[in-house]
Scaffold this active site. Structure first.
Site, PDB file in Angstrom:
ATOM      1  CB  THR A 132      65.642  66.826  66.981  1.00  0.00           C
ATOM      2  OG1 THR A 132      65.105  65.647  66.365  1.00  0.00           O
ATOM      3  CG2 THR A 132      65.986  67.854  65.926  1.00  0.00           C
ATOM      4  N   GLY A 159      66.826  61.431  71.232  1.00  0.00           N
ATOM      5  CA  GLY A 159      67.386  60.095  71.433  1.00  0.00           C
ATOM      6  C   GLY A 159      68.896  59.977  71.256  1.00  0.00           C
ATOM      7  NE  ARG A 190      61.729  64.511  60.258  1.00  0.00           N
ATOM      8  CZ  ARG A 190      60.888  63.496  60.428  1.00  0.00           C
ATOM      9  NH1 ARG A 190      60.056  63.181  59.475  1.00  0.00           N
ATOM     10  NH2 ARG A 190      60.871  62.813  61.560  1.00  0.00           N
ATOM     11  NE  ARG A 191      61.279  66.215  66.224  1.00  0.00           N
ATOM     12  CZ  ARG A 191      61.236  65.273  67.159  1.00  0.00           C
ATOM     13  NH1 ARG A 191      60.241  65.245  68.016  1.00  0.00           N
ATOM     14  NH2 ARG A 191      62.186  64.368  67.236  1.00  0.00           N
ATOM     15  CE1 TYR A 215      64.052  50.745  62.163  1.00  0.00           C
ATOM     16  CE2 TYR A 215      64.185  48.751  63.510  1.00  0.00           C
ATOM     17  CZ  TYR A 215      64.606  50.049  63.222  1.00  0.00           C
ATOM     18  OH  TYR A 215      65.588  50.633  63.997  1.00  0.00           O
ATOM     19  N   GLY A 268      70.500  47.312  70.497  1.00  0.00           N
ATOM     20  CA  GLY A 268      69.241  46.662  70.861  1.00  0.00           C
ATOM     21  C   GLY A 268      68.296  47.760  71.318  1.00  0.00           C
ATOM     22  CD  GLU A 324      61.136  62.464  70.600  1.00  0.00           C
ATOM     23  OE1 GLU A 324      60.906  62.522  69.374  1.00  0.00           O
ATOM     24  OE2 GLU A 324      61.315  63.469  71.297  1.00  0.00           O
TER      25      GLU A 324
HETATM   26  P1  NDP Z   1      64.342  58.992  68.050  1.00  0.00           P
HETATM   27  O1  NDP Z   1      62.986  58.924  67.450  1.00  0.00           O
HETATM   28  O2  NDP Z   1      64.466  59.455  69.454  1.00  0.00           O
HETATM   29  O3  NDP Z   1      65.309  59.885  67.132  1.00  0.00           O
HETATM   30  C1  NDP Z   1      65.275  59.784  65.743  1.00  0.00           C
HETATM   31  C2  NDP Z   1      65.970  60.988  65.157  1.00  0.00           C
HETATM   32  O4  NDP Z   1      65.945  60.869  63.731  1.00  0.00           O
HETATM   33  C3  NDP Z   1      65.271  62.287  65.510  1.00  0.00           C
HETATM   34  O5  NDP Z   1      66.235  63.262  65.801  1.00  0.00           O
HETATM   35  C4  NDP Z   1      64.528  62.657  64.234  1.00  0.00           C
HETATM   36  O6  NDP Z   1      64.478  64.054  64.122  1.00  0.00           O
HETATM   37  C5  NDP Z   1      65.484  62.081  63.194  1.00  0.00           C
HETATM   38  N1  NDP Z   1      64.815  61.866  61.921  1.00  0.00           N
HETATM   39  C6  NDP Z   1      63.819  61.009  61.620  1.00  0.00           C
HETATM   40  N2  NDP Z   1      63.446  61.145  60.344  1.00  0.00           N
HETATM   41  C7  NDP Z   1      64.245  62.113  59.821  1.00  0.00           C
HETATM   42  C8  NDP Z   1      64.335  62.718  58.551  1.00  0.00           C
HETATM   43  N3  NDP Z   1      63.533  62.338  57.549  1.00  0.00           N
HETATM   44  N4  NDP Z   1      65.256  63.686  58.349  1.00  0.00           N
HETATM   45  C9  NDP Z   1      66.079  64.079  59.346  1.00  0.00           C
HETATM   46  N5  NDP Z   1      66.020  63.546  60.583  1.00  0.00           N
HETATM   47  C10 NDP Z   1      65.104  62.588  60.804  1.00  0.00           C
HETATM   48  O7  NDP Z   1      64.947  57.532  67.880  1.00  0.00           O
HETATM   49  P2  NDP Z   1      66.395  56.913  68.207  1.00  0.00           P
HETATM   50  O8  NDP Z   1      67.309  57.919  68.769  1.00  0.00           O
HETATM   51  O9  NDP Z   1      66.142  55.678  68.971  1.00  0.00           O
HETATM   52  O10 NDP Z   1      66.836  56.511  66.740  1.00  0.00           O
HETATM   53  C11 NDP Z   1      68.069  56.885  66.166  1.00  0.00           C
HETATM   54  C12 NDP Z   1      68.552  55.754  65.266  1.00  0.00           C
HETATM   55  O11 NDP Z   1      68.800  54.607  66.065  1.00  0.00           O
HETATM   56  C13 NDP Z   1      67.567  55.315  64.203  1.00  0.00           C
HETATM   57  O12 NDP Z   1      68.265  55.073  63.009  1.00  0.00           O
HETATM   58  C14 NDP Z   1      66.980  54.022  64.755  1.00  0.00           C
HETATM   59  O13 NDP Z   1      66.536  53.168  63.749  1.00  0.00           O
HETATM   60  C15 NDP Z   1      68.200  53.473  65.468  1.00  0.00           C
HETATM   61  N6  NDP Z   1      67.940  52.483  66.489  1.00  0.00           N
HETATM   62  C16 NDP Z   1      67.124  52.758  67.548  1.00  0.00           C
HETATM   63  C17 NDP Z   1      66.902  51.787  68.515  1.00  0.00           C
HETATM   64  C18 NDP Z   1      65.982  51.996  69.662  1.00  0.00           C
HETATM   65  O14 NDP Z   1      65.568  51.000  70.300  1.00  0.00           O
HETATM   66  N7  NDP Z   1      65.634  53.217  70.015  1.00  0.00           N
HETATM   67  C19 NDP Z   1      67.576  50.494  68.445  1.00  0.00           C
HETATM   68  C20 NDP Z   1      68.406  50.302  67.287  1.00  0.00           C
HETATM   69  C21 NDP Z   1      68.585  51.286  66.369  1.00  0.00           C
HETATM   70  P3  NDP Z   1      63.244  64.919  63.571  1.00  0.00           P
HETATM   71  O15 NDP Z   1      61.998  64.201  63.932  1.00  0.00           O
HETATM   72  O16 NDP Z   1      63.417  66.249  64.237  1.00  0.00           O
HETATM   73  O17 NDP Z   1      63.502  64.986  62.112  1.00  0.00           O
HETATM   74  C1  8X3 Z   2      65.234  49.201  67.199  1.00  0.00           C
HETATM   75  C2  8X3 Z   2      65.314  47.959  67.999  1.00  0.00           C
HETATM   76  O1  8X3 Z   2      64.290  45.671  68.350  1.00  0.00           O
HETATM   77  O2  8X3 Z   2      62.766  47.547  68.146  1.00  0.00           O
HETATM   78  O3  8X3 Z   2      66.013  49.115  66.054  1.00  0.00           O
HETATM   79  O4  8X3 Z   2      63.898  46.685  66.232  1.00  0.00           O
HETATM   80  S1  8X3 Z   2      63.986  46.926  67.650  1.00  0.00           S
END
Ligand code: NDP
Ligand code: 8X3
Length: 252
Positions: free
Chosen positions: A11, A13, A34-35, A153, A184, A189
């Site tokens: 949904t 990122g 979830r959304r 985390y 990184g 969101e």
């Molecule tokens: P966002 O918050 O933009 O997206 C996270 C997504 O995960 C949303 O679509 C959310 O959907 C979904 N989500 C969260 N909890 C649940 C759940 N319980 N069940 C189903 N879906 C869920 O963050 P990112 O796109 O940045 O994150 C994506 C992945 O990348 C994560 O694993 C994050 O740890 C990882 N990551 C992110 C980084 C960053 O700097 N942004 C860096 C490194 C890794 P909804 O709320 O609709 O359920």
């Molecule tokens: C997300 C990147 O550096 O905020 O996994 O942990 S950081």
């Protein structure tokens, strides 16, 4: 039918960008989150931008009963999943260990570790049966390095790193590829969720800094899943040029 990719957390990122990207590269897509209204919006957008078929599965990855029911409910042709992108995940809170909130810890552990396992446990058997498939786990630089206040985390993402290695060992004889991608900082969101809706604090994370965007990681995923059959990208760390490590970034 195209190849089928199942993306959790589509949904927003990275997951959303990946769904849009793969749809334009001959994948049909199963999207999850979830959304529900955002899933509907994404389905519409994918169909406007590509000829990909889309199937929406609305569930919380932390709820194993719901994970099982939802995946069981897929029509037979949609169970023929080629690629699973375990992307759903989050950070909640940024505290020293002695001040951490238990509820934040549970949300991170339940989503980033247990949720990834629940979904994999349901989908990997489909892949084993046909001796073909690719699992892409989204880890993090936080799964390679630990930083102050990152404690739990970072722990969950180190677990994703270890679980990815374990999956690769267990699944090698079934010809299933396992790739872990460790981004990184990506502007999504993510920080808004980490700071529990505090927009000002979330925006500050990216101020004066040129971070990755979701499409950059979608590109890395697309690259990994389009290598020849005999090639597996095991592990990939992708950082913004302006970020050298978890704690060192260049701010103008
Ligand atoms: P966002 O918050 O933009 O997206 C996270 C997504 O995960 C949303 O679509 C959310 O959907 C979904 N989500 C969260 N909890 C649940 C759940 N319980 N069940 C189903 N879906 C869920 O963050 P990112 O796109 O940045 O994150 C994506 C992945 O990348 C994560 O694993 C994050 O740890 C990882 N990551 C992110 C980084 C960053 O700097 N942004 C860096 C490194 C890794 P909804 O709320 O609709 O359920
Ligand atoms: C997300 C990147 O550096 O905020 O996994 O942990 S950081």
């Amino acid at each position: 039918m195209n190849r089928i990719a199942f993306i959790t957390g589509a949904t927003s990122g990275i997951g959303r960008a990946t769904a849009l990207k793969l749809a334009q590269h001959d994948f049909d897509i199963i999207i999850n989150g979830r959304r529900n209204e955002l899933l509907e919006q994404l389905e519409k957008e994918i169909k406007e931008q590509s000829t990909a078929k889309v199937y929406t599965l609305h569930f919380d990855v932390r709820d194993n009963e719901h994970v099982v029911k939802s995946i069981d409910s897929l029509p037979k042709e949609w169970k023929n999943i080629d690629v699973l992108v375990n992307n759903a995940g989050l950070a909640v809170g940024l505290n020293h260990i002695h001040e951490g909130e238990i509820d934040d810890w549970e949300r991170m552990i339940d989503t980033n570790i247990k949720g990834l396992l629940y979904v994999t446990r349901k989908i990997a058997p489909f892949m084993v049966e046909k001796k073909h498939g690719h699992i892409v786990n989204i880890g993090s630089i936080a799964g390679k390095e630990v930083y102050e206040n990152g404690n739990v985390y970072c722990g969950t993402k180190h677990a994703v790193d270890a679980i990815s290695k374990g999956m690769r060992i267990d699944l090698v004889k079934h010809k299933i590829k396992v790739t872990a991608i460790h981004p990184g900082m990506v502007e999504t969101e993510f920080s808004l969720v980490r700071f529990k809706g505090d927009k000002e604090r979330a925006e500050k994370v990216y101020q004066g800094f040129n971070p990755l965007v979701g499409e950059d990681i979608a590109d890395a995923i697309l690259y990994s899943i389009t290598r020849p059959e005999h090639v597996c990208i095991n592990d990939m760390i992708v950082m913004a040029t302006a970020q050298a490590s978890s704690t060192i970034k260049y701010v103008e």
